[in-house]
Design an enzyme around this catalytic site. Sequence first.
Site, PDB file in Angstrom:
ATOM      1  CB  ILE A 226       4.498   3.390  -9.429  1.00  0.00           C
ATOM      2  CG1 ILE A 226       4.319   4.504  -9.934  1.00  0.00           C
ATOM      3  CG2 ILE A 226       5.065   3.267  -8.258  1.00  0.00           C
ATOM      4  CD1 ILE A 226       3.677   5.565  -9.140  1.00  0.00           C
ATOM      5  CG  ASN A 266       3.690  -0.850  -1.203  1.00  0.00           C
ATOM      6  OD1 ASN A 266       4.761  -0.620  -1.726  1.00  0.00           O
ATOM      7  ND2 ASN A 266       3.362  -2.158  -0.565  1.00  0.00           N
ATOM      8  CB  VAL A 268       7.516  -1.072  -3.927  1.00  0.00           C
ATOM      9  CG1 VAL A 268       7.814  -1.869  -4.982  1.00  0.00           C
ATOM     10  CG2 VAL A 268       8.633  -0.327  -3.125  1.00  0.00           C
ATOM     11  CD  GLU A 269       1.991  -3.471  -3.629  1.00  0.00           C
ATOM     12  OE1 GLU A 269       0.989  -3.610  -4.121  1.00  0.00           O
ATOM     13  OE2 GLU A 269       2.419  -4.096  -2.543  1.00  0.00           O
ATOM     14  CG  MET A 270      -1.318   0.267  -7.195  1.00  0.00           C
ATOM     15  SD  MET A 270      -3.043  -0.156  -6.843  1.00  0.00           S
ATOM     16  CE  MET A 270      -3.666   0.658  -8.394  1.00  0.00           C
TER      17      MET A 270
END
Length: 473
Positions: A226, A266, A268-270
């Site tokens: 993201i 997370n 940093v992820e979704m």
Amino acid sequence: MKKKGILSLVGLGVAGFLATVAYVNHFDNQQKEKLLAQSAVQNPSAKLVEQVLYDNQCQYCHTPNAEVPFYINLPIVNSIMQDDINKALDHFLLREIVDHLDNPQQISATALAKLERVVINDEMPTKSFVHLHWGSSLNAEEQKVLLDWIRKQRQDHLLPANTEGASATSFIQPIPDSLKTEPAKVALGNLLFHSTALSGDDTISCASCHGLNTGGVDNLATSTGIHGQKGGINAPTLYNSAFNFVQFWDGRAATLADQAGGPPFNPVEMGSKDWAEIIAKLEQDAELKAAFLQVYPNGFSGDNITNAIAEFEKTLITPNSPFDRYLKGDASALTASQQHGYALFQQYKCDTCHSGINMGGNSYELMGTKANYFADRGTPLTADDNGRFSQTQDPRDKHRFKVPGLRNIALTGPYFHDANAENLQQAVEMMLKYQSGVTLPQQDVSDMVDFLHSLTGELNGKTLVNEKVNEKQ
């Protein structure tokens, strides 16, 4: 007089050595009896295996903090022996076998393969160990006890059901044609796997990092999450992950459903805040909501969403690779180069850690058992380099990672948790150096690479391809 003096010194040396051997033999017997007395193993065949292992003093080098003979504390000897023990502990812990003798279904394919390889090659104990511990080498009867037991456990617990070519004498098994799933859940899981509603800004789905048309990965060193943020570790393939004993490089997810519940939150992820935020978006899709209620009467929830995604992921298996066909008896399925590569793969024990159906995913192993991988890499250590240690805080687990499966490996570069190998050639050379301790001629390396290309399987009857890159790296 001089000759007599020398003979006397020799005699004293021999007498001292024999006295040491006698003491060590007595100590060995004491330790064996103590361990067997403490044992709770009930199964008769398992107790026999346990006795063979203790008869040959395997615990000295493969059990942390084992009680050992006095000579390990002698100057010079201490550093040599402690180094040998540390290396032995890096490779294998005896508890991976003995702690599960009454519940052998918990023993991994890798633990069985390691023990079998040592027995077949007659590699343990080492010659220096045998010089002091007389009688510690496995005799033919003891070898048979271990091999028969290993293959019985493999037959009973590790062979894929109704799969041609599965064999109790092979470290690697062919992928079954399918796993049992619930079609309605699979259909919902497919939709959710591709839904960007799971991300905070509706831009990222599971498929963003695990593209089904790109080998189950994104072919990036680290994935993009993201707001364009970059993760810290290479994304493993989703294909055949149903055969892994845990998920993620550090094993923090015990199941596919547990894994599916990690990335959405997370940052940093979704980057979603919580399940309530995700569910509020999913409920806006009336058609999806109605279909979901048909399968899950209590509607959307974190458990139901991850259960559906996991059910879908169980269909992402890739049987019928050329290597699978070879295991099933078709010798022509592999070229001469690939067959030679497979022979080398076995010779250098790659098939011990890369064992089982997925050719990996069965154990945690140290990155760099034969040389210091991280020192040679020459870049600063990161939190992701800690591996399993990040979950256990056990110093032994530092730099120890879940072994990746090798299925479809030609499609999934770059390689390793840190993406340090850009292509298969580099990956093979580095694994030979850091895990096997050898450097091979380029032709041998090329043959091993050719063999790895034979591991690309089929999805729904069609050979899996990576639409982003050319398979021949």
